[in-house]
Motif scaffolding. Structure first.
Motif: not given
Length: 155
Positions: A48-57, A115-120
């Motif tokens: 679920m979070a592999i792309h979130d990790v990519d985006i954080s980097l 579905q609820e995806d978000s980023t700060d």
């Protein structure tokens, strides 16, 4: 939207990035297909979070993201059988990098509403948010019970 947020961040509009918070929450599937899948998957963070990790980097800059500490906590709230494969249906992961950067990831397979995806991206002089108000479209229903905004039912 992520590219726009990244460009605003790179312009120095709101200071220096310090905290990256991202969540990926799937609508709850009562059939629990992910329980059987957990035997061969990489676990909730890989699933679920592999792309979130990519985006954080990407936001922090890969050259500046050497992990100092990593911690993760999770629960098998609706599917205790996930414990048999060391998986969870809700989890939080935190990566503290050397310097002043922290990434926080929340994953859920059990969102009743959809579905609820978000980023700060929290910076020294403000915050950038992507999809902070999760909704299906830009229509709001005003009625006697309040104001309703539909969310996406699935990814």
């Amino acid at each position: 939207s992520y590219r726009e947020a990244w460009m605003k961040m790179k312009s120095g509009l709101i200071g220096v990035s310090t905290i990256f918070r991202s969540q990926t929450c799937d609508k709850y599937n009562e059939g629990g297909f992910f329980v059987a899948y957990s035997a061969v998957s990489g676990g909730i963070f890989v699933d679920m979070a592999i792309h979130d990790v990519d985006i954080s980097l990407w936001f922090f800059g890969e050259e500046q993201t050497v992990p100092k500490t990593v911690s993760a906590h999770g629960v098998a709230a609706l599917h205790p059988e996930l414990l048999e494969t060391s998986d969870r249906d809700n989890a939080v992961g935190i990566v503290e990098y050397y310097g002043v950067k922290i990434a926080y990831f929340y994953c859920s397979r059990t969102m009743a509403h959809g579905q609820e995806d978000s980023t700060d991206i929290i910076e020294t002089k403000g915050k950038l948010s992507v999809n902070a108000s999760s909704q299906k479209g830009l229509v709001s229903l005003y009625h006697a019970g309040g104001i309703t905004k539909e969310v996406r039912r699935d990814f």
